[in-house]
Design a protein around this motif. Structure first.
Motif, PDB file in Angstrom:
ATOM      1  N   SER A 105      -5.706  -4.499  -0.806  1.00 45.91           N
ATOM      2  CA  SER A 105      -6.225  -3.275  -0.186  1.00 45.91           C
ATOM      3  C   SER A 105      -6.035  -3.368   1.308  1.00 45.91           C
ATOM      4  CB  SER A 105      -7.705  -3.077  -0.523  1.00 45.91           C
ATOM      5  OG  SER A 105      -8.472  -4.111   0.038  1.00 45.91           O
ATOM      6  N   THR A 144      -3.325  -0.965  -3.235  1.00 46.97           N
ATOM      7  CA  THR A 144      -1.961  -1.032  -3.738  1.00 46.97           C
ATOM      8  C   THR A 144      -1.908  -1.716  -5.094  1.00 46.97           C
ATOM      9  OG1 THR A 144      -1.101  -1.059  -1.481  1.00 46.97           O
ATOM     10  CG2 THR A 144       0.390  -1.802  -3.218  1.00 46.97           C
ATOM     11  N   SER A 158      -6.965   2.232   1.332  1.00 54.85           N
ATOM     12  CA  SER A 158      -5.813   2.360   0.448  1.00 54.85           C
ATOM     13  C   SER A 158      -5.688   1.089  -0.394  1.00 54.85           C
ATOM     14  CB  SER A 158      -4.548   2.570   1.280  1.00 54.85           C
ATOM     15  OG  SER A 158      -3.427   2.689   0.444  1.00 54.85           O
ATOM     16  N   ALA A 175       0.331   3.126  -3.770  1.00 55.93           N
ATOM     17  CA  ALA A 175      -0.901   3.069  -2.969  1.00 55.93           C
ATOM     18  C   ALA A 175      -1.794   4.224  -3.411  1.00 55.93           C
ATOM     19  CB  ALA A 175      -0.583   3.174  -1.493  1.00 55.93           C
TER      20      ALA A 175
END
Length: 188
Positions: free
Chosen positions: A76, A82, A80, A93
């Motif tokens: 992270s 991933t 966001s 994302a």
């Protein structure tokens, strides 16, 4: 996929008036006159706007077809997160607001299911339970017993939970990712 309105449940995604809606609440209403109808409280998947719609109980509605992809959580960065698709190895994302509160329980390498519609992620389903270590635990209060009360503790991910008095710092515990509550001591 067309289904009867009365089969829709919270969490189902509905295509209505050109938008995607997630059902948040359902109720069957039986007025004094006329036939029964189903009332759906919905939230627009894209904008978050809320709406209430009424459908006759036997009326058909269009349930959205969602794609599900098995993915691995990688890391992270801010808000966001991933993930990597296990089949194509493509990285995606996803913003925190799509994952919701369970995002605090994501761990490196965790296997999740990402639900999407036409390539846009709508939700991330993480395992129902995770094992974490307690880094801080309050001391037992005089007279406190395992059967009578719980004490505050902090997990390695920073989440505070309540645990039985016999649980100390350094203990690994199982936590419910939906409620954030202690389930049991982890089996080592």
């Amino acid at each position: 996929m067309k289904v009867n309105a009365n089969t829709m449940r919270p969490g189902h995604v509905l295509e209505h008036n050109g938008k995607l809606w997630v059902i948040t609440k359902t109720a069957i209403v039986q007025p004094g006159k006329g036939g029964a109808f189903i009332q759906l409280e919905m939230k627009d998947v894209r904008t978050g706007n809320k709406s209430t719609e009424r459908f006759r109980t036997q009326e058909t509605v269009e349930r959205a077809r969602l794609d599900e992809h098995e993915m691995t959580f990688l890391f992270s960065e801010g808000d966001s997160f991933t993930f990597m698709d296990k089949e194509s190895f493509e990285q995606v994302a996803i913003p925190r607001d799509i994952i919701g509160d369970p995002a605090v329980f994501l761990q490196d390498g965790m296997e999740v299911t990402v639900q999407s519609h036409e390539g846009s992620p709508l939700g991330v389903e993480i395992p129902g339970k995770v094992t974490l270590q307690i880094v801080e635990a309050d001391p037992v209060v005089k007279g406190q017993t395992a059967s009578s009360s719980y004490k505050p503790a902090k997990l390695e991910n920073g989440v505070s939970i309540l645990v039985p008095p016999h649980i100390e710092a350094g203990t690994r515990v199982v936590v419910d990712t939906g409620t954030g509550e202690y389930v049991e001591r982890a089996k080592d």
